[in-house]
Design a protein around this motif. Sequence first.
Motif, PDB file in Angstrom:
ATOM      1  N   MET A 157       0.740  -1.212   0.021  1.00  0.00           N
ATOM      2  CA  MET A 157       0.089   0.011   0.141  1.00  0.00           C
ATOM      3  C   MET A 157       0.774   1.206   0.053  1.00  0.00           C
ATOM      4  N   PHE A 158       1.425   1.508   1.051  1.00  0.00           N
ATOM      5  CA  PHE A 158       2.310   2.726   1.180  1.00  0.00           C
ATOM      6  C   PHE A 158       3.483   2.184   2.026  1.00  0.00           C
ATOM      7  N   LEU A 159       4.782   2.481   1.686  1.00  0.00           N
ATOM      8  CA  LEU A 159       5.999   1.968   2.342  1.00  0.00           C
ATOM      9  C   LEU A 159       6.638   3.027   3.133  1.00  0.00           C
ATOM     10  N   PHE A 160       6.978   3.923   2.606  1.00  0.00           N
ATOM     11  CA  PHE A 160       7.715   5.259   3.239  1.00  0.00           C
ATOM     12  C   PHE A 160       6.822   6.484   3.501  1.00  0.00           C
ATOM     13  N   ASN A 161       5.781   6.455   2.990  1.00  0.00           N
ATOM     14  CA  ASN A 161       4.724   7.384   3.737  1.00  0.00           C
ATOM     15  C   ASN A 161       3.695   7.068   4.720  1.00  0.00           C
ATOM     16  N   LYS A 162       3.875   6.248   5.484  1.00  0.00           N
ATOM     17  CA  LYS A 162       3.141   6.121   6.512  1.00  0.00           C
ATOM     18  C   LYS A 162       3.522   6.494   7.938  1.00  0.00           C
ATOM     19  N   ARG A 163       2.580   6.420   8.707  1.00  0.00           N
ATOM     20  CA  ARG A 163       2.762   7.184  10.110  1.00  0.00           C
ATOM     21  C   ARG A 163       1.892   6.440  10.977  1.00  0.00           C
ATOM     22  N   ASP A 164       2.432   5.919  12.270  1.00  0.00           N
ATOM     23  CA  ASP A 164       1.528   5.136  13.382  1.00  0.00           C
ATOM     24  C   ASP A 164       0.589   6.026  13.771  1.00  0.00           C
ATOM     25  N   VAL A 165      -0.696   5.614  14.043  1.00  0.00           N
ATOM     26  CA  VAL A 165      -1.725   6.319  14.830  1.00  0.00           C
ATOM     27  C   VAL A 165      -2.119   5.762  16.008  1.00  0.00           C
ATOM     28  N   TYR A 166      -1.597   4.269  15.986  1.00  0.00           N
ATOM     29  CA  TYR A 166      -2.191   3.601  17.333  1.00  0.00           C
ATOM     30  C   TYR A 166      -1.073   2.653  17.395  1.00  0.00           C
ATOM     31  N   ILE A 167      -0.724   2.703  18.719  1.00  0.00           N
ATOM     32  CA  ILE A 167       0.063   1.486  19.286  1.00  0.00           C
ATOM     33  C   ILE A 167      -0.330   1.088  20.478  1.00  0.00           C
ATOM     34  N   GLY A 168      -1.010  -0.277  20.685  1.00  0.00           N
ATOM     35  CA  GLY A 168      -1.327  -0.563  21.885  1.00  0.00           C
ATOM     36  C   GLY A 168      -1.769  -2.032  22.136  1.00  0.00           C
ATOM     37  N   TYR A 169      -2.340  -2.363  23.135  1.00  0.00           N
ATOM     38  CA  TYR A 169      -2.506  -3.870  23.313  1.00  0.00           C
ATOM     39  C   TYR A 169      -4.032  -4.349  23.282  1.00  0.00           C
ATOM     40  N   SER A 170      -4.808  -3.513  23.207  1.00  0.00           N
ATOM     41  CA  SER A 170      -6.319  -3.933  23.291  1.00  0.00           C
ATOM     42  C   SER A 170      -6.900  -4.231  21.743  1.00  0.00           C
ATOM     43  N   LEU A 171      -7.242  -5.367  21.784  1.00  0.00           N
ATOM     44  CA  LEU A 171      -7.997  -5.865  20.479  1.00  0.00           C
ATOM     45  C   LEU A 171      -9.103  -5.162  20.449  1.00  0.00           C
ATOM     46  N   GLU A 172      -9.936  -4.743  21.576  1.00  0.00           N
ATOM     47  CA  GLU A 172     -11.200  -3.974  21.577  1.00  0.00           C
ATOM     48  C   GLU A 172     -11.083  -2.672  20.724  1.00  0.00           C
ATOM     49  N   GLU A 173      -9.978  -1.938  21.298  1.00  0.00           N
ATOM     50  CA  GLU A 173      -9.830  -0.552  20.723  1.00  0.00           C
ATOM     51  C   GLU A 173      -9.162  -0.883  19.328  1.00  0.00           C
ATOM     52  N   LEU A 174      -8.396  -1.637  18.839  1.00  0.00           N
ATOM     53  CA  LEU A 174      -8.101  -2.000  17.541  1.00  0.00           C
ATOM     54  C   LEU A 174      -9.344  -2.330  16.648  1.00  0.00           C
ATOM     55  N   SER A 175     -10.214  -2.696  16.934  1.00  0.00           N
ATOM     56  CA  SER A 175     -11.362  -3.017  16.294  1.00  0.00           C
ATOM     57  C   SER A 175     -12.215  -1.762  16.177  1.00  0.00           C
ATOM     58  N   LYS A 176     -12.411  -1.083  17.112  1.00  0.00           N
ATOM     59  CA  LYS A 176     -13.048   0.289  16.987  1.00  0.00           C
ATOM     60  C   LYS A 176     -12.430   1.308  16.002  1.00  0.00           C
ATOM     61  N   ILE A 177     -10.995   1.279  16.053  1.00  0.00           N
ATOM     62  CA  ILE A 177     -10.274   2.252  15.485  1.00  0.00           C
ATOM     63  C   ILE A 177     -10.446   1.838  13.866  1.00  0.00           C
ATOM     64  N   ARG A 178     -10.436   0.607  13.633  1.00  0.00           N
ATOM     65  CA  ARG A 178     -10.302   0.042  12.201  1.00  0.00           C
ATOM     66  C   ARG A 178     -11.656   0.364  11.820  1.00  0.00           C
ATOM     67  N   GLU A 179     -12.710   0.236  12.282  1.00  0.00           N
ATOM     68  CA  GLU A 179     -14.117   0.548  12.113  1.00  0.00           C
ATOM     69  C   GLU A 179     -14.318   1.913  11.565  1.00  0.00           C
ATOM     70  N   ILE A 180     -13.832   2.835  12.685  1.00  0.00           N
ATOM     71  CA  ILE A 180     -13.951   4.095  12.104  1.00  0.00           C
ATOM     72  C   ILE A 180     -13.283   4.875  11.020  1.00  0.00           C
ATOM     73  N   LEU A 181     -11.947   4.227  11.099  1.00  0.00           N
ATOM     74  CA  LEU A 181     -11.198   4.688   9.931  1.00  0.00           C
ATOM     75  C   LEU A 181     -11.633   4.078   8.730  1.00  0.00           C
ATOM     76  N   ALA A 182     -12.377   2.939   8.598  1.00  0.00           N
ATOM     77  CA  ALA A 182     -12.856   2.403   7.268  1.00  0.00           C
ATOM     78  C   ALA A 182     -13.917   3.338   6.931  1.00  0.00           C
ATOM     79  N   LYS A 183     -14.928   3.525   7.786  1.00  0.00           N
ATOM     80  CA  LYS A 183     -16.253   4.365   7.723  1.00  0.00           C
ATOM     81  C   LYS A 183     -15.818   5.796   7.156  1.00  0.00           C
ATOM     82  N   GLU A 184     -14.558   6.340   7.548  1.00  0.00           N
ATOM     83  CA  GLU A 184     -14.376   7.590   7.077  1.00  0.00           C
ATOM     84  C   GLU A 184     -13.469   7.461   5.655  1.00  0.00           C
ATOM     85  N   GLY A 185     -13.211   6.396   5.114  1.00  0.00           N
ATOM     86  CA  GLY A 185     -12.757   6.353   3.939  1.00  0.00           C
ATOM     87  C   GLY A 185     -11.110   6.290   3.911  1.00  0.00           C
ATOM     88  N   ILE A 186     -10.336   6.409   5.190  1.00  0.00           N
ATOM     89  CA  ILE A 186      -9.109   6.489   5.458  1.00  0.00           C
ATOM     90  C   ILE A 186      -8.312   4.949   5.257  1.00  0.00           C
TER      91      ILE A 186
END
Length: 88
Positions: free
Chosen positions: A1-30
């Motif tokens: 997808m993108f190799l050198f043009n990426k930035r981390d927006v989430y680093i964590g240990y919660s699967l629940e948070e991961l799921s919520k964040i993925r859902e909102i990013l997909a909903k917003e078209g990111i």
Amino acid sequence: MFLFNKRDVYIGYSLEELSKIREILAKEGIKYTYKVINHSGEWAGRGTTRGKFGSFGMKMDYEKQYVISVNKNDYEKAKYLVNSILHP
């Protein structure tokens, strides 16, 4: 997808948070990528850490780390959305 043009927006240990964040990013078209880092499966010389020492003393809540990355052009909007989920 993108190799050198990426930035981390989430680093964590919660699967629940991961799921919520993925859902909102997909909903917003990111577009995003994510990876799962399994700390008990890391290689330490001959064999994995867990294979050598077992899981005694390891907090299982911190066994897997999740990282979500987005294109640097979408970073500000994505970071705002992530913060709105994590700190309502």
